[in-house]
Scaffold this motif. Structure first.
Motif, mmCIF file in Angstrom:
data_model
loop_
_atom_site.group_PDB
_atom_site.id
_atom_site.type_symbol
_atom_site.label_atom_id
_atom_site.label_comp_id
_atom_site.label_asym_id
_atom_site.label_seq_id
_atom_site.Cartn_x
_atom_site.Cartn_y
_atom_site.Cartn_z
ATOM 1 N N LYS A 267 69.570 -45.583 19.527
ATOM 2 C CA LYS A 267 68.548 -45.139 18.565
ATOM 3 C C LYS A 267 67.546 -44.250 19.298
ATOM 4 O O LYS A 267 67.432 -44.287 20.522
ATOM 5 N N SER A 268 66.787 -43.454 18.539
ATOM 6 C CA SER A 268 65.816 -42.570 19.184
ATOM 7 C C SER A 268 64.635 -42.308 18.256
ATOM 8 O O SER A 268 64.781 -42.268 17.027
ATOM 9 N N VAL A 269 63.464 -42.140 18.876
ATOM 10 C CA VAL A 269 62.239 -41.766 18.173
ATOM 11 C C VAL A 269 61.670 -40.541 18.875
ATOM 12 O O VAL A 269 61.399 -40.575 20.075
ATOM 13 N N TRP A 270 61.511 -39.478 18.119
ATOM 14 C CA TRP A 270 61.028 -38.206 18.651
ATOM 15 C C TRP A 270 59.674 -37.888 18.049
ATOM 16 O O TRP A 270 59.543 -37.814 16.821
ATOM 17 N N LEU A 271 58.667 -37.679 18.884
ATOM 18 C CA LEU A 271 57.345 -37.221 18.436
ATOM 19 C C LEU A 271 57.131 -35.843 19.054
ATOM 20 O O LEU A 271 56.882 -35.731 20.271
ATOM 21 N N ILE A 272 57.244 -34.809 18.238
ATOM 22 C CA ILE A 272 57.364 -33.445 18.732
ATOM 23 C C ILE A 272 56.210 -32.576 18.243
ATOM 24 O O ILE A 272 55.904 -32.541 17.041
ATOM 25 N N ASP A 273 55.575 -31.867 19.176
ATOM 26 C CA ASP A 273 54.606 -30.829 18.838
ATOM 27 C C ASP A 273 55.279 -29.470 18.966
ATOM 28 O O ASP A 273 55.588 -29.026 20.081
ATOM 29 N N GLN A 274 55.521 -28.815 17.844
ATOM 30 C CA GLN A 274 56.114 -27.487 17.869
ATOM 31 C C GLN A 274 55.080 -26.393 18.116
ATOM 32 O O GLN A 274 55.429 -25.234 18.297
ATOM 33 N N VAL A 275 53.796 -26.783 18.106
ATOM 34 C CA VAL A 275 52.713 -25.836 18.354
ATOM 35 C C VAL A 275 51.827 -26.393 19.467
ATOM 36 O O VAL A 275 51.463 -27.572 19.447
ATOM 37 N N ALA A 276 51.513 -25.545 20.434
ATOM 38 C CA ALA A 276 50.630 -25.942 21.533
ATOM 39 C C ALA A 276 49.187 -25.713 21.111
ATOM 40 O O ALA A 276 48.723 -24.573 21.054
ATOM 41 N N MET A 277 48.515 -26.808 20.777
ATOM 42 C CA MET A 277 47.119 -26.715 20.344
ATOM 43 C C MET A 277 46.471 -28.080 20.516
ATOM 44 O O MET A 277 47.009 -29.098 20.056
ATOM 45 N N ALA A 289 40.284 -21.077 20.130
ATOM 46 C CA ALA A 289 41.466 -21.150 20.997
ATOM 47 C C ALA A 289 42.662 -20.650 20.204
ATOM 48 O O ALA A 289 42.661 -20.638 18.965
ATOM 49 N N MET A 290 43.712 -20.246 20.924
ATOM 50 C CA MET A 290 44.913 -19.714 20.293
ATOM 51 C C MET A 290 45.968 -20.803 20.172
ATOM 52 O O MET A 290 46.325 -21.468 21.151
ATOM 53 N N ALA A 291 46.464 -21.024 18.931
ATOM 54 C CA ALA A 291 47.576 -21.944 18.702
ATOM 55 C C ALA A 291 48.873 -21.156 18.855
ATOM 56 O O ALA A 291 49.102 -20.167 18.150
ATOM 57 N N LEU A 292 49.732 -21.605 19.761
ATOM 58 C CA LEU A 292 50.947 -20.876 20.102
ATOM 59 C C LEU A 292 52.178 -21.725 19.819
ATOM 60 O O LEU A 292 52.149 -22.951 20.013
ATOM 61 N N PRO A 293 53.266 -21.100 19.375
ATOM 62 C CA PRO A 293 54.509 -21.871 19.197
ATOM 63 C C PRO A 293 55.011 -22.375 20.536
ATOM 64 O O PRO A 293 54.871 -21.696 21.557
ATOM 65 N N ARG A 294 55.564 -23.581 20.521
ATOM 66 C CA ARG A 294 56.069 -24.205 21.754
ATOM 67 C C ARG A 294 57.591 -24.292 21.662
ATOM 68 O O ARG A 294 58.130 -24.936 20.760
ATOM 69 N N ASP A 295 58.261 -23.676 22.597
ATOM 70 C CA ASP A 295 59.726 -23.671 22.610
ATOM 71 C C ASP A 295 60.219 -24.787 23.521
ATOM 72 O O ASP A 295 60.115 -24.704 24.746
ATOM 73 N N LEU A 296 60.758 -25.838 22.898
ATOM 74 C CA LEU A 296 61.289 -26.973 23.655
ATOM 75 C C LEU A 296 62.809 -26.902 23.787
ATOM 76 O O LEU A 296 63.424 -27.833 24.331
ATOM 77 N N ASN A 297 63.402 -25.831 23.276
ATOM 78 C CA ASN A 297 64.856 -25.662 23.315
ATOM 79 C C ASN A 297 65.569 -26.820 22.611
ATOM 80 O O ASN A 297 66.630 -27.277 23.035
ATOM 81 N N MET A 309 62.767 -28.021 12.779
ATOM 82 C CA MET A 309 61.362 -28.100 13.170
ATOM 83 C C MET A 309 60.747 -26.711 13.091
ATOM 84 O O MET A 309 61.300 -25.748 13.631
ATOM 85 N N ASN A 310 59.597 -26.611 12.435
ATOM 86 C CA ASN A 310 58.965 -25.314 12.218
ATOM 87 C C ASN A 310 57.709 -25.171 13.085
ATOM 88 O O ASN A 310 56.857 -26.071 13.093
ATOM 89 N N PRO A 311 57.557 -24.039 13.791
ATOM 90 C CA PRO A 311 56.381 -23.831 14.655
ATOM 91 C C PRO A 311 55.174 -23.350 13.845
ATOM 92 O O PRO A 311 54.693 -22.229 13.989
ATOM 93 N N VAL A 312 54.694 -24.213 12.957
ATOM 94 C CA VAL A 312 53.575 -23.892 12.078
ATOM 95 C C VAL A 312 52.575 -25.045 12.123
ATOM 96 O O VAL A 312 52.845 -26.107 12.689
ATOM 97 N N LEU A 313 51.423 -24.836 11.518
ATOM 98 C CA LEU A 313 50.402 -25.875 11.421
ATOM 99 C C LEU A 313 50.136 -26.211 9.962
ATOM 100 O O LEU A 313 50.150 -25.331 9.095
ATOM 101 N N GLY A 391 51.128 -20.040 9.879
ATOM 102 C CA GLY A 391 52.032 -19.633 10.942
ATOM 103 C C GLY A 391 51.327 -19.483 12.283
ATOM 104 O O GLY A 391 50.091 -19.450 12.367
ATOM 105 N N THR A 392 52.106 -19.380 13.322
ATOM 106 C CA THR A 392 51.583 -19.182 14.675
ATOM 107 C C THR A 392 52.306 -18.002 15.307
ATOM 108 O O THR A 392 53.448 -17.694 14.931
ATOM 109 N N PRO A 393 51.646 -17.313 16.259
ATOM 110 C CA PRO A 393 50.335 -17.592 16.871
ATOM 111 C C PRO A 393 49.189 -17.437 15.856
ATOM 112 O O PRO A 393 49.262 -16.607 14.955
ATOM 113 N N LYS A 394 48.146 -18.255 16.075
ATOM 114 C CA LYS A 394 46.989 -18.212 15.182
ATOM 115 C C LYS A 394 45.736 -18.591 15.963
ATOM 116 O O LYS A 394 45.739 -19.553 16.745
ATOM 117 N N GLN A 395 44.677 -17.849 15.712
ATOM 118 C CA GLN A 395 43.396 -18.163 16.327
ATOM 119 C C GLN A 395 42.730 -19.282 15.523
ATOM 120 O O GLN A 395 42.510 -19.155 14.317
#
Length: 554
Positions: A267-277, A289-297, A309-313, A391-395
């Motif tokens: 089993k697995s539990v994933w807590l993922i931030d697709q945006v660095a903020m 500050a600038m909110a940027l998409p985070r590429d975790l591959n 997973m969408n790189p949005v806020l 969407g991101t990037p976003k100030q």
């Protein structure tokens, strides 16, 4: 002997005989519509294995409000049902503050044990009084003790709703405690490291909580590069993998090891931030500050299981608050302000994981889309209908607090924030060139479960003086959220083989008297209760005297 006397004696003998015979047979019928006094099979299994005394101390005694008295009554009824299954269960009600000279010291001691008090307001026609009550139970077995919260708080709930929610939770709360305290072989949880995940101190409260249920260990994916087979073999010794807020991209080799752990039944539990903020990044001179998409591959990885997973806020009008300081030095003031990027989220379904839970607090959450494949996707939490996607990037700027939001723009809501995936998982690397050679690999697995959450901070506890606070508690606003209970329920659901977690959906409705109507009609009913018997007595006396005069006049 007269015939009537003989009949009376025979009747008495029959009653005594029936009482003696009934002592050898015990039958209970639950005639309530909601099956309130009928324990489920998992609950009975949870308590049936105790071979020595289990003592339950319930701290519901003393000066209680009518609602808490009802909770006390229902608690007693539930424990009586458990005691019928296993006679080793004994319980008693205790007032922890009775006869204590240093009440403040006792309250502090109880709070240090993690027992949160509640204030009970009692009012009558002339006065209002407040008392402190600890609505908890302590289950003691051998040398172990488990705390059981009896009162469930829910934001915006009335007192009656709160008691109803608490009563519905009682059977599961005690069955869960009995299960925890009797555990001999615990399942194992691997906390995944190596990709910039949260430090343990920020997950300390949650990890210490689930340690009652499970054994914990750490698996570092850095070892995949030199020895991927050993990493997979080590990971297979665990039942569930926790991946909490990774900030560095996963290599294809690391993904393949995790993929094979999952397809092989993990089993697995994933807590993922697709945006660095982070909120802290805004506390600078410019407040921006600038909110940027985070590429975790991980896009292709999750895509194969059925989510994107969408790189949005998420910007939500159902928000939680943050606290900002104004002024300088001793004149500083801390004021709570709305923060639309920290949504307050309520569950819109009745799943065992989310049933009867307090609202959750998300922070800079992203969104997910569910995709068509054979797996079953259950959206446990969504943003509110009054939310929008940015969407991101976003100030991101603190000045947004000075501009009232345009409600006409908040029409694209109900976005998925937490998705439970269940089914026979197909490997994300099926029909692809494998990045590394592993033994014991599978393309198709058996029935499995996975939880994906679009916010890495959902599991993060705050610190005070370097010490972790309770998960879900915000020290700045003094508010509590349901993050911890949600995650505990989720882990129990993923790893539960007994069906115990499903008890949480049991519905019990407790009827309450209308206090306002009682106050309005109090005089009427007092007059009826006092006056009607007197009136009936007078009428009976008059009729009897009239009949007596008629009888003896002739």
């Amino acid at each position: 002997m007269r015939k009537g006397t003989t009949s009376i004696i025979k009747g008495l003998i029959l009653v005594v005989a029936l009482n003696i015979i009934s002592g050898f047979f015990y039958i209970r019928w639950d005639l309530t519509e909601d099956g309130r006094y009928t324990l489920s099979e998992p609950s009975m299994n949870a308590v049936s294995g105790f071979e020595s005394p289990v003592i339950v101390d319930i701290l519901l005694e003393g000066n209680l409000s009518p609602e808490l008295l009802r909770l006390r009554t229902e608690t007693k009824s539930v424990l009586e049902e458990f005691a019928e299954v296993n006679s080793n269960l004994k319980f008693n009600f205790v007032d922890p503050l009775e006869g204590e000279a240093q009440i403040d010291g006792v309250i502090t001691d109880l709070q240090s044990l993690g027992l949160t008090p509640t204030r009970v307001t009692t009012e009558d026609n002339t006065s209002i009084s407040q008392d402190i009550v600890f609505p908890w139970a302590m289950v003691n077995y051998r040398n172990a003790t488990v705390k059981v919260p009896l009162l469930k708080n829910k934001l915006g709930a009335t007192t009656q709703d709160r008691i109803n929610n608490s009563v519905q939770h009682l059977e599961y709360a005690f069955a869960d405690a009995f299960t925890k305290i009797a555990l001999k072989e615990k399942k194992r949880i691997a906390v995944i490291k190596g990709n910039g995940e949260l430090e343990d101190i920020f997950m300390a409260d949650f990890l210490s909580t689930i340690r009652d249920y499970y054994n914990l260990g750490a698996i570092t994916l850095d070892s995949v590069a030199p020895n991927p087979q050993k990493t997979l073999d080590d990971l297979k010794q665990y039942d569930l993998a926790l991946i909490a807020k990774p900030t560095e991209a996963f290599s294809d080799e690391e993904k393949y090891v995790l993929d094979q752990f999952i397809v092989n039944g993990g089993k697995s539990v994933w807590l993922i931030d697709q945006v660095a903020m982070e909120l802290d990044s805004l506390f600078n001179e410019r407040g921006t500050a600038m909110a940027l998409p985070r590429d975790l591959n991980l896009n292709d990885f999750f895509f194969s299981y059925g989510v994107r997973m969408n790189p949005v806020l998420i910007n939500d009008l159902y928000f939680t608050q943050i606290v900002l300081a104004s002024g300088e030095g001793n004149n500083s003031q801390y004021n709570p302000v709305p923060w639309y990027y920290n949504p307050m989220v309520f569950s819109q379904n009745d799943h065992p994981i989310t049933h009867n839970l307090e609202a959750l607090r998300f922070q800079f959450a992203s969104t997910m889309d569910t995709l068509s494949n054979p797996n079953t996707k259950t959206i446990l939490y969504r943003s509110s209908p009054l939310s929008k996607v940015e969407g991101t990037p976003k100030q991101i700027n603190l000045d947004v607090l000075n501009t009232p939001p345009d409600k006409d723009l908040y029409t694209d809501g109900n976005k998925a924030l937490a998705v439970l995936i269940e089914g026979k998982f197909t490997s994300a690397f099926a029909h692809r060139i494998k990045p590394v050679k592993l033994e014991g690999t599978l393309e198709q697995g058996n029935e499995n479960k996975m939880l994906v959450i679009a916010d890495g901070d959902l599991i993060k506890n705050q610190l005070r003086n370097g010490r972790p606070l309770e998960l879900g508690y915000d020290k700045w606003t003094n508010n509590f959220y349901g993050n911890k209970e949600f995650l505990v329920n989720a882990f129990n659901y993923l790893l539960d083989d007994t069906g115990l977690i499903n008890i949480r959906t049991k519905k019990v409705v407790i009827p309450f008297l209308d206090t306002q109507k009682i106050a309005e009609e109090k005089m009427k009913w007092q007059l009826m209760n006092i006056g009607v018997p007197i009136l009936l007595t007078l009428i009976f006396g008059l009729v009897f005297n009239y009949w007596r005069k008629r009888k003896y006049a002739s």
